[in-house]
Design a protein around this motif. Structure first.
Motif, short mmCIF file in Angstrom:
data_model
loop_
_atom_site.label_atom_id
_atom_site.label_comp_id
_atom_site.label_asym_id
_atom_site.label_seq_id
_atom_site.Cartn_x
_atom_site.Cartn_y
_atom_site.Cartn_z
N THR A 95 0.81 -1.22 0.00
CA THR A 95 0.00 0.00 0.00
C THR A 95 0.84 1.27 0.00
O THR A 95 0.51 2.25 -0.66
CB THR A 95 -0.95 0.00 1.22
OG1 THR A 95 -1.70 -1.21 1.22
CG2 THR A 95 -1.90 1.17 1.15
N SER A 98 2.17 2.16 -3.72
CA SER A 98 1.26 2.38 -4.85
C SER A 98 1.02 3.86 -5.10
O SER A 98 0.69 4.63 -4.20
CB SER A 98 -0.08 1.69 -4.57
OG SER A 98 -1.01 1.98 -5.59
N ARG A 177 -2.88 -7.05 -14.05
CA ARG A 177 -2.21 -6.88 -12.75
C ARG A 177 -0.71 -6.67 -12.99
O ARG A 177 0.02 -7.62 -13.24
CB ARG A 177 -2.46 -8.10 -11.87
CG ARG A 177 -2.10 -7.91 -10.40
CD ARG A 177 -2.49 -9.13 -9.58
NE ARG A 177 -2.28 -8.93 -8.16
CZ ARG A 177 -3.17 -8.39 -7.32
NH1 ARG A 177 -4.36 -8.03 -7.78
NH2 ARG A 177 -2.89 -8.24 -6.04
N THR A 286 -7.47 -4.78 -11.91
CA THR A 286 -6.74 -5.27 -10.74
C THR A 286 -7.67 -5.42 -9.54
O THR A 286 -8.42 -4.51 -9.18
CB THR A 286 -5.61 -4.29 -10.37
OG1 THR A 286 -4.74 -4.15 -11.49
CG2 THR A 286 -4.81 -4.81 -9.19
N THR A 288 -8.18 -5.53 -5.69
CA THR A 288 -7.49 -4.95 -4.54
C THR A 288 -8.16 -5.36 -3.24
O THR A 288 -9.23 -5.98 -3.26
CB THR A 288 -7.46 -3.41 -4.62
OG1 THR A 288 -8.78 -2.91 -4.35
CG2 THR A 288 -7.01 -2.93 -6.00
N ARG A 289 -7.57 -4.98 -2.13
CA ARG A 289 -8.12 -5.36 -0.83
C ARG A 289 -9.46 -4.72 -0.55
O ARG A 289 -10.18 -5.12 0.36
CB ARG A 289 -7.15 -5.01 0.30
CG ARG A 289 -6.97 -3.52 0.54
CD ARG A 289 -6.43 -3.28 1.95
NE ARG A 289 -5.20 -3.98 2.19
CZ ARG A 289 -4.10 -3.44 2.69
NH1 ARG A 289 -4.09 -2.15 2.96
NH2 ARG A 289 -3.03 -4.16 2.92
N GLY A 337 -7.94 -9.88 -2.05
CA GLY A 337 -7.37 -8.70 -2.67
C GLY A 337 -5.93 -8.46 -2.29
O GLY A 337 -5.15 -7.90 -3.08
N ASP A 338 -5.52 -8.88 -1.09
CA ASP A 338 -4.16 -8.68 -0.62
C ASP A 338 -3.18 -9.72 -1.16
O ASP A 338 -1.97 -9.59 -0.98
CB ASP A 338 -4.12 -8.75 0.92
CG ASP A 338 -4.41 -7.41 1.56
OD1 ASP A 338 -4.28 -6.38 0.88
OD2 ASP A 338 -4.75 -7.39 2.76
#
Length: 377
Positions: A95, A98, A177, A286, A288-289, A337-338
């Protein structure tokens, strides 16, 4: 190679990276650690990922803060020695790197320091291989100095470091991704040759076989084919968005009352994926979390009026169809997502296993040559 290669997984999450190694057959997971934190504000244990990891891999990760935990403490917890560690996986949180996070343009998230801390474990255990996956900005972004520091540290320890950015959809992941893959080898170089897919896999390829599901329903044949319920307003908003790739931008004027504040009508290009539907014949964006809500991105089913189910989301993330996620529904989505896609970790596992086998055969060849020379004396 008769003895299985010992693997330790730092920041193990729901086991996406471990999955490819565990199911390969040449590896044994001997240790793992995760503090189960998504956002720092959520607190320790918020992701529930260690239970998921244990259920699928048979080993309970240590709930330890890897920013302060010493390698000796983790080794003692699981009872392994440095000689047991052949592969070190270290996929620190992404995180803080990004560029999609606006605050990262000005601030250097404290969690970014976890990347370089990998070298501390490498120095203590000297594994033959180290693997890392992160967002592409790890190698090229504003805070790339963390990777540069790790590179310097590992090189000083005798590792050769290979790092490259890939679009994982090129290798069969049904999702766009972009990710940095880092592989370090002690005393040698390993540049894994991932196998390109014959064609880019689409959302249709990945999830169209799954049975229809209503919002809030759990399918009786698969507890992971489950998705959250929604209120009447959210359902009406979804119904107003065209099937197969539609976006909130496409909501007709006579239904503009269904828009939410982030759907900025003055800037139609803003946040186009909010409440967006996936397109059947394209890879997904993508994952994501934050994929547990349709308001966080393009996570709505191409034609059914609901969020993708846990199973659908996990298939887009490259998980095996029998993988089980534990914890509250929101945690299941966050775990997915992680994750590092197991489809990709399986390819990395094959590359490491092949390289290790090649080294073993070379060593056997050297011993045979020495024995033949001794006989000829």
């Amino acid at each position: 190679m008769t003895k299985k290669l010992g693997v330790v997984d730092l920041f193990s999450g729901a086991g996406g990276m471990s999955c490819g190694f565990k199911r390969h057959g040449a590896f044994q997971i001997i240790g793992a650690a995760d503090l189960e934190v998504a956002k720092p504000s959520y607190g320790v244990g918020a992701t529930n990922c260690n239970a998921t990891y244990e259920h699928n891999h048979g080993l309970r990760p240590a709930n330890m803060n890897l920013a302060t935990t010493e390698p000796e403490t983790l080794a003692e917890h699981f009872g392994f020695t440095p000689d047991d560690v052949d592969v070190l996986i270290s996929c620190a949180p992404c995180t803080g790197f990004s560029q999609k996070q606006a605050k990262n343009h000005a601030n250097d998230d404290a969690r970014n320091q976890l990347v370089r801390r990998t070298a501390l474990f490498a120095a203590a255990w000297k594994p033959r291989y180290i693997l890392m996956e992160n967002v592409k900005e790890l190698l090229s972004g504003r805070h790339r100095h963390h990777f540069e520091g790790l590179y310097k540290d590992l090189t000083a320890l005798g590792y050769e470091v290979f790092a490259e950015v890939h679009d994982l959809s090129e290798f069969g992941l049904p999702q766009k991704r972009l990710r940095a893959l880092v592989v370090a080898k002690l005393g040698g170089r390993l540049a894994p040759q991932l196998t390109p897919a014959p064609k880019v896999r689409s959302v249709r390829d990945a999830i169209s076989h799954l049975p229809r599901l209503e919002a809030g329903e759990t399918h009786p044949d698969d507890p992971m084919h489950v998705c959250p319920a929604m209120n009447d307003v959210t359902r009406a908003r979804m119904q107003a968005i065209p099937k197969d790739g539609g976006s909130w931008i496409d909501i007709p004027a006579d239904k503009s009352h269904l828009r939410i504040p982030s759907m900025n009508v003055e800037k139609p290009g803003s946040y186009p994926d909010v409440y967006g539907r996936l397109a059947w014949d394209k890879p997904a964006p993508t994952v994501t979390r934050e994929c547990s809500s349709p308001g966080n991105g393009r996570y709505t089913h191409p034609e059914q009026d609901r969020l993708l189910s846990v199973r659908e989301m996990s298939l887009l993330q490259g998980y095996p169809k029998d993988y089980v996620f534990l914890g509250p529904l929101s945690s299941k989505y966050r775990q997915i997502g992680d994750a590092v896609p197991p489809l990709i970790s399986a390819m990395l596992a094959e590359a490491v296993a092949s390289d290790a086998l090649g080294q073993a055969l070379e060593e056997i060849g050297r011993h045979r040559s020495v024995g033949q020379l001794a006989l000829n004396v």
